[in-house]
Design an enzyme around this catalytic site. Structure first.
Site, PDB file in Angstrom:
ATOM      1  N   ARG A 237     -10.956  30.850  69.222  1.00 64.67           N
ATOM      2  CA  ARG A 237      -9.702  30.640  68.374  1.00 64.67           C
ATOM      3  C   ARG A 237      -9.573  29.177  68.521  1.00 64.67           C
ATOM      4  O   ARG A 237      -9.443  28.143  69.348  1.00 64.67           O
ATOM      5  CB  ARG A 237      -8.607  31.354  68.738  1.00 64.67           C
ATOM      6  CG  ARG A 237      -9.006  32.939  68.408  1.00 64.67           C
ATOM      7  CD  ARG A 237      -8.837  33.162  67.008  1.00 64.67           C
ATOM      8  NE  ARG A 237      -8.891  34.700  66.779  1.00 64.67           N
ATOM      9  CZ  ARG A 237      -9.988  35.341  66.411  1.00 64.67           C
ATOM     10  NH1 ARG A 237     -11.279  34.974  66.370  1.00 64.67           N
ATOM     11  NH2 ARG A 237     -10.096  36.529  66.224  1.00 64.67           N
ATOM     12  N   GLU A 266      -6.206  26.732  60.534  1.00 61.49           N
ATOM     13  CA  GLU A 266      -7.343  27.089  59.825  1.00 61.49           C
ATOM     14  C   GLU A 266      -6.976  27.889  58.464  1.00 61.49           C
ATOM     15  O   GLU A 266      -5.971  28.726  58.587  1.00 61.49           O
ATOM     16  CB  GLU A 266      -8.031  28.391  60.793  1.00 61.49           C
ATOM     17  CG  GLU A 266      -9.174  28.674  60.480  1.00 61.49           C
ATOM     18  CD  GLU A 266     -10.049  29.573  61.569  1.00 61.49           C
ATOM     19  OE1 GLU A 266     -10.169  30.565  61.222  1.00 61.49           O
ATOM     20  OE2 GLU A 266     -10.198  28.959  62.645  1.00 61.49           O
ATOM     21  N   HIS A 285     -15.231  29.216  60.318  1.00 62.39           N
ATOM     22  CA  HIS A 285     -15.243  30.835  61.008  1.00 62.39           C
ATOM     23  C   HIS A 285     -16.155  31.883  60.596  1.00 62.39           C
ATOM     24  O   HIS A 285     -15.899  32.781  60.046  1.00 62.39           O
ATOM     25  CB  HIS A 285     -13.618  31.181  61.014  1.00 62.39           C
ATOM     26  CG  HIS A 285     -13.080  32.236  61.860  1.00 62.39           C
ATOM     27  ND1 HIS A 285     -12.009  32.107  62.263  1.00 62.39           N
ATOM     28  CD2 HIS A 285     -13.790  32.852  62.844  1.00 62.39           C
ATOM     29  CE1 HIS A 285     -11.927  33.059  63.262  1.00 62.39           C
ATOM     30  NE2 HIS A 285     -13.240  33.166  63.551  1.00 62.39           N
TER      31      HIS A 285
HETATM   32  C1  DGY Z   1     -13.428  37.850  65.490  1.00 65.99           C
HETATM   33  O1  DGY Z   1     -13.896  39.078  65.327  1.00 65.99           O
HETATM   34  O2  DGY Z   1     -12.238  37.844  66.083  1.00 65.99           O
HETATM   35  C2  DGY Z   1     -14.145  36.673  64.928  1.00 65.99           C
HETATM   36  O3  DGY Z   1     -13.010  35.754  64.944  1.00 65.99           O
HETATM   37  C3  DGY Z   1     -14.375  37.205  63.581  1.00 65.99           C
HETATM   38  O4  DGY Z   1     -15.246  37.975  63.544  1.00 65.99           O
END
Ligand code: DGY
Length: 330
Positions: A237, A266, A285
């Site tokens: 993240r 983001e 992402h």
């Molecule tokens: C998640 O699943 O948390 C990812 O960031 C996106 O697939």
């Protein structure tokens, strides 16, 4: 009568079909997430919500939806959801663990390798018509084989990244608040404290959830501890890294490179200072974005949603202490 649900974006058919068969579903068909006001209005009469990581699911939203029994997040991460608020209201929350582990680990490696060997810079060079001859000093990168890989977080994805490192004969060190001696033996990896991780790693790959404890864990002080040849990879993240501190560290040569699938903010605006640097690779992402994995995520998300609507335990619960179907007024 079928239970009413709101699905905040079109997801792959395998999951969507299950939802449409069981529910009276409204699907948000736009590319961008539903604006806040629209989301609040859409969930008003819903018993179920299928949310994405771009949807903020907080107490205000839950109180706008008095019939809401289940929130199924189409992601393994659920930092977009106030889970405590859901639990307090008896709303079950589900996520999609497991199915995206290997795909995300593959992508962490794709980023690591592309930064180490300057793949994107090479492509830009060729595309710009600058490739005139073979050059002894052209686009020199760094070796991966035999280097030290530091894993910040040793959950499913961190372990899958470690497994791949064996083929590169790497020394793998990790930090996680939960020490895993079983995995240390199985994967031949070493537990270290955070200072050692930052000081000794040639590559640092982040695999920890975003929590108040991990927010900006990788900050100015940490960059100062890192080798000036170090490469930072983030597929977890964005807010785990202090973006401006990262920008300065890359600009000033405190670290060599960053390869990011997630950013803070983001999406990253096209005029963001990070994008003025050549020693950074940024993707939008997409670490879990393989055809098969996204379909499997859709299936689990659908199964979580439907189980919650039926008042059954979710296959992948985030708050298993909640008995689905017993919504509580606060
Ligand atoms: C998640 O699943 O948390 C990812 O960031 C996106 O697939």
């Amino acid at each position: 009568m079928k239970p009413r649900v709101f699905v905040t974006r079109r997801i792959p058919e395998r999951g969507l079909k299950k939802i449409l068969d069981f529910c009276d579903a409204e699907i948000w068909e736009e590319e961008l997430p539903p604006p806040r006001e629209v989301l609040l209005q859409k969930v008003r009469d819903c018993e179920g919500l299928l949310s994405l990581l771009t949807d903020k699911v907080d107490a205000e939203l839950m109180d706008h939806a008095p019939k809401l029994k289940v929130i199924s997040n189409y992601a393994v991460g659920y930092d977009n959801i106030d889970v405590d608020a859901a639990t307090a209201r008896g709303i079950a929350v589900g996520n999609t663990p497991g199915v995206l582990t290997e795909t995300t680990a593959d992508f962490a490696w794709a980023l690591l390798m592309s930064a180490a060997r300057r793949v994107v810079e090479g492509m830009d060079y060729v595309r710009a018509g600058r490739w005139k001859t073979w050059g002894p000093m052209l686009l020199l990168g760094q070796d991966v084989y035999g280097a030290t890989l530091g894993l910040l977080g040793l959950g499913r994805i961190g372990s899958a990244v470690a497994r791949r490192a064996r083929g590169f004969a790497m020394r793998v060190i990790y930090y996680d608040p939960y020490r895993r001696q079983d995995l240390e033996r199985e994967l031949n990896i070493e537990y270290v404290d955070l200072d050692t991780l930052f000081q000794q790693s040639d590559y640092i790959s982040i695999h920890t959830p975003l929590t108040p404890e991990t927010y900006r864990l990788v900050n100015r002080e940490r960059f100062k501890q890192m080798k000036c040849t170090a490469i930072l990879v983030n597929t977890a993240r964005g807010p785990i890294v202090d973006t401006m501190a990262l920008y300065e560290a890359l600009r000033d040569g405190e670290i060599a490179y960053a390869a990011l699938d997630v950013t803070d903010p983001e999406p990253l605006p096209a005029d963001h200072p990070l994008l003025s640097l050549t020693n950074v690779v940024i993707c939008p992402h997409i670490a879990s974005a393989s055809v098969e994995t996204r379909s499997r995520m859709a299936e689990i998300a659908a199964d979580n949603l439907i189980a919650g609507l039926k008042g059954e335990p979710l296959p992948a619960p985030v708050n298993p202490q909640v008995v689905p179907g017993r919504r509580q007024a606060l």
